[in-house]
Write an enzyme that holds these catalytic residues in place. Structure first.
Site, PDB file in Angstrom:
ATOM      1  N   HIS A 142      19.847 -21.842  22.039  1.00 19.19           N
ATOM      2  CA  HIS A 142      18.694 -20.933  21.906  1.00 19.19           C
ATOM      3  C   HIS A 142      17.924 -20.832  23.238  1.00 19.19           C
ATOM      4  O   HIS A 142      16.734 -21.101  23.301  1.00 19.19           O
ATOM      5  CB  HIS A 142      17.765 -21.387  20.764  1.00 19.19           C
ATOM      6  CG  HIS A 142      16.866 -20.293  20.264  1.00 19.19           C
ATOM      7  ND1 HIS A 142      16.484 -20.176  18.959  1.00 19.19           N
ATOM      8  CD2 HIS A 142      16.261 -19.250  20.894  1.00 19.19           C
ATOM      9  CE1 HIS A 142      15.672 -19.139  18.805  1.00 19.19           C
ATOM     10  NE2 HIS A 142      15.531 -18.555  19.988  1.00 19.19           N
ATOM     11  N   ARG A 172      19.164 -14.241  15.591  1.00 20.54           N
ATOM     12  CA  ARG A 172      18.764 -15.388  14.774  1.00 20.54           C
ATOM     13  C   ARG A 172      19.983 -15.930  14.046  1.00 20.54           C
ATOM     14  O   ARG A 172      20.861 -15.170  13.641  1.00 20.54           O
ATOM     15  CB  ARG A 172      17.707 -14.975  13.737  1.00 20.54           C
ATOM     16  CG  ARG A 172      16.318 -14.761  14.306  1.00 20.54           C
ATOM     17  CD  ARG A 172      15.662 -16.067  14.756  1.00 20.54           C
ATOM     18  NE  ARG A 172      14.319 -15.871  15.257  1.00 20.54           N
ATOM     19  CZ  ARG A 172      13.991 -15.692  16.542  1.00 20.54           C
ATOM     20  NH1 ARG A 172      14.930 -15.701  17.475  1.00 20.54           N
ATOM     21  NH2 ARG A 172      12.726 -15.526  16.902  1.00 20.54           N
TER      22      ARG A 172
HETATM   23  P1  NDP Z   1      12.584  -4.732  18.092  1.00 19.69           P
HETATM   24  O1  NDP Z   1      11.688  -4.834  16.913  1.00 19.69           O
HETATM   25  O2  NDP Z   1      12.068  -4.055  19.318  1.00 19.69           O
HETATM   26  O3  NDP Z   1      13.938  -3.966  17.686  1.00 19.69           O
HETATM   27  C1  NDP Z   1      14.570  -4.185  16.478  1.00 19.69           C
HETATM   28  C2  NDP Z   1      15.708  -3.175  16.307  1.00 19.69           C
HETATM   29  O4  NDP Z   1      16.454  -3.524  15.133  1.00 19.69           O
HETATM   30  C3  NDP Z   1      15.205  -1.741  16.121  1.00 19.69           C
HETATM   31  O5  NDP Z   1      16.082  -0.843  16.773  1.00 19.69           O
HETATM   32  C4  NDP Z   1      15.307  -1.559  14.608  1.00 19.69           C
HETATM   33  O6  NDP Z   1      15.535  -0.224  14.162  1.00 19.69           O
HETATM   34  C5  NDP Z   1      16.546  -2.382  14.305  1.00 19.69           C
HETATM   35  N1  NDP Z   1      16.570  -2.767  12.888  1.00 19.69           N
HETATM   36  C6  NDP Z   1      15.709  -3.560  12.213  1.00 19.69           C
HETATM   37  N2  NDP Z   1      16.060  -3.664  10.923  1.00 19.69           N
HETATM   38  C7  NDP Z   1      17.174  -2.910  10.775  1.00 19.69           C
HETATM   39  C8  NDP Z   1      18.007  -2.597   9.685  1.00 19.69           C
HETATM   40  N3  NDP Z   1      17.783  -3.088   8.447  1.00 19.69           N
HETATM   41  N4  NDP Z   1      19.066  -1.786   9.886  1.00 19.69           N
HETATM   42  C9  NDP Z   1      19.322  -1.259  11.107  1.00 19.69           C
HETATM   43  N5  NDP Z   1      18.549  -1.514  12.204  1.00 19.69           N
HETATM   44  C10 NDP Z   1      17.505  -2.333  12.033  1.00 19.69           C
HETATM   45  O7  NDP Z   1      13.068  -6.214  18.431  1.00 19.69           O
HETATM   46  P2  NDP Z   1      13.414  -6.857  19.858  1.00 19.69           P
HETATM   47  O8  NDP Z   1      14.462  -6.021  20.491  1.00 19.69           O
HETATM   48  O9  NDP Z   1      12.178  -7.126  20.619  1.00 19.69           O
HETATM   49  O10 NDP Z   1      14.000  -8.288  19.425  1.00 19.69           O
HETATM   50  C11 NDP Z   1      15.135  -8.425  18.608  1.00 19.69           C
HETATM   51  C12 NDP Z   1      15.313  -9.864  18.168  1.00 19.69           C
HETATM   52  O11 NDP Z   1      15.823 -10.662  19.222  1.00 19.69           O
HETATM   53  C13 NDP Z   1      14.038 -10.614  17.763  1.00 19.69           C
HETATM   54  O12 NDP Z   1      13.633 -10.276  16.455  1.00 19.69           O
HETATM   55  C14 NDP Z   1      14.450 -12.069  17.900  1.00 19.69           C
HETATM   56  O13 NDP Z   1      14.912 -12.555  16.658  1.00 19.69           O
HETATM   57  C15 NDP Z   1      15.593 -12.038  18.896  1.00 19.69           C
HETATM   58  N6  NDP Z   1      15.262 -12.800  20.112  1.00 19.69           N
HETATM   59  C16 NDP Z   1      16.039 -13.891  20.439  1.00 19.69           C
HETATM   60  C17 NDP Z   1      15.757 -14.627  21.583  1.00 19.69           C
HETATM   61  C18 NDP Z   1      16.624 -15.753  22.019  1.00 19.69           C
HETATM   62  O14 NDP Z   1      16.254 -16.512  22.916  1.00 19.69           O
HETATM   63  N7  NDP Z   1      17.814 -15.923  21.461  1.00 19.69           N
HETATM   64  C19 NDP Z   1      14.621 -14.280  22.456  1.00 19.69           C
HETATM   65  C20 NDP Z   1      13.921 -13.070  22.059  1.00 19.69           C
HETATM   66  C21 NDP Z   1      14.234 -12.387  20.908  1.00 19.69           C
HETATM   67  P3  NDP Z   1      14.446   0.950  14.454  1.00 19.69           P
HETATM   68  O15 NDP Z   1      14.552   1.196  15.948  1.00 19.69           O
HETATM   69  O16 NDP Z   1      14.961   2.092  13.683  1.00 19.69           O
HETATM   70  O17 NDP Z   1      13.117   0.423  14.022  1.00 19.69           O
HETATM   71  C1  OXD Z   2      11.938 -15.173  20.453  1.00 19.70           C
HETATM   72  C2  OXD Z   2      12.806 -16.326  20.690  1.00 19.70           C
HETATM   73  O1  OXD Z   2      11.936 -14.620  19.344  1.00 19.70           O
HETATM   74  O2  OXD Z   2      12.628 -17.016  21.725  1.00 19.70           O
HETATM   75  O3  OXD Z   2      11.218 -14.765  21.396  1.00 19.70           O
HETATM   76  O4  OXD Z   2      13.714 -16.598  19.898  1.00 19.70           O
END
Ligand code: NDP
Ligand code: OXD
Length: 312
Positions: free
Chosen positions: A275, A227
């Site tokens: 994006h 993001r």
């Molecule tokens: P998940 O919820 O599966 O994974 C999030 C990870 O981040 C977990 O490993 C979590 O730790 C870690 N995390 C969260 N908060 C913290 C913190 N404060 N400190 C350290 N680690 C942290 O998310 P996804 O993998 O499914 O997606 C990630 C992001 O990708 C989405 O939130 C979205 O914003 C972005 N995205 C962007 C897209 C694009 O087109 N550019 C498309 C799809 C997604 P833990 O494992 O310990 O819980």
């Molecule tokens: C998502 C994105 O969060 O497209 O899936 O950014």
């Protein structure tokens, strides 16, 4: 019959209605801002960035489905009704596309593609050598969740030295795991290419800032695909212009669409994409909504429920 309110820009509604009509024909679908509806009749909402206060105005709302993997656009509403379960979109194809994007940009940097593009533009035969082998190139992934784990595995299979950072320690074969604030500095110190795949929460907003960049080794490269709110854009430009960072790839921005006069567009060491790392596929997402509603109506548990206190 249940009623689903689509709270999306009107041009998105045209994309979402046909697959919903096909896969959930029993559902009464209304579009926010377009179709008349009584707020008391709305059972479910499908949305990505709803206008603040809309969800609170629906007294009988049973569940909210996110159109994306990230739910920051929904939880940023200070009036989000926290009693209502929020279900995020988790799809292997989406995760795979995200991993592809990250692999592409790691390789573009590692294989010096910009350098060869310039050489071609000048008709110059420049056989520069790669600075190091893949196994000596350390990729670090902030966020080792659904997408971070798949990305780590793909890069590991290309022989990069991969590590991930998460809140809780994760076990991914062949990937070094760092956890929590205490281990962030050690993780950054061993990272030549940093990929941000964190959810945007109060804890992770602005995490890609001058202090974090200073903890990366000189010449490190940054990829932000999570993001725009994770990145302090001015700090990134400063860290690249000072020579500390070698460049960046950005798919997400604080303001989207990225304004035409934003300096990121023209920076010679920054790649900008709009994006598009992965886009939720309407048929797959419509199926997830149809299945989720059916499960909810049968009283069965739902997967991928977001913890509003944690923010993801
Ligand atoms: P998940 O919820 O599966 O994974 C999030 C990870 O981040 C977990 O490993 C979590 O730790 C870690 N995390 C969260 N908060 C913290 C913190 N404060 N400190 C350290 N680690 C942290 O998310 P996804 O993998 O499914 O997606 C990630 C992001 O990708 C989405 O939130 C979205 O914003 C972005 N995205 C962007 C897209 C694009 O087109 N550019 C498309 C799809 C997604 P833990 O494992 O310990 O819980
Ligand atoms: C998502 C994105 O969060 O497209 O899936 O950014």
């Amino acid at each position: 019959m249940s009623t689903l309110l689509l709270v999306v820009p009107s041009h998105w509604a045209e994309v979402w209605i046909p697959p919903l009509a096909e896969l959930a024909p029993e559902l009464n679908v209304r579009v926010y801002g377009r179709d008349e509806h009584d707020s008391r009749d709305i059972d479910y909402v499908l949305t990505f960035r709803p206008p603040h206060g809309v969800l609170k105005s629906l007294p009988n709302l049973k569940a909210v489905f996110s159109l994306g993997a990230g739910v920051d656009g929904i939880l940023s509403d200070p009036e989000y009704p926290r009693r209502v379960p929020l279900i995020r979109f988790v799809d292997h194809t989406l995760s795979r596309e995200m991993a592809q994007y990250c692999v592409l940009h790691v390789l573009m940097h590692y294989r010096m593609q910009r350098f060869f593009d310039h050489a071609q533009a000048e008709h110059k035969w420049r056989q520069a050598l790669l600075p190091r082998r893949a196994q000596d190139t350390r990729v670090g992934i902030l966020g080792l969740g659904e997408i971070g784990t798949l990305t780590a595995e793909r890069l590991r299979d290309l022989h990069f030295a991969v590590a991930g950072w998460s809140r809780n320690r994760r076990s991914v074969s062949g990937v070094e795991s760092f956890a929590g604030q205490k281990e962030l500095s050690a993780f950054l110190a061993r990272t030549d290419i940093l990929i941000c795949l964190l959810p945007l929460t109060p804890d992770t907003r602005d995490i890609l800032n001058a202090d974090l960049f200073a903890r990366l080794p000189p010449g490190a490269f940054v990829i932000n695909v999570a993001r725009g709110g994770h990145l302090v854009e001015a700090d990134l430009i400063q860290a690249i212009d000072s020579g500390h960072l070698s460049g960046a790839t950005l798919d997400v921005f604080n303001t989207e669409p990225l304004p035409e006069d934003n300096p990121l567009w023209t920076h010679p060491k920054i790649t900008v994409t709009p994006h598009i790392a992965a886009i939720s596929e309407p048929r797959v997402a419509a199926q997830y909504v149809a299945d989720g509603i059916a499960r909810f109506e049968r009283g069965q548990p739902l997967g991928n429920i977001v913890d509003p206190a944690r923010g993801y």
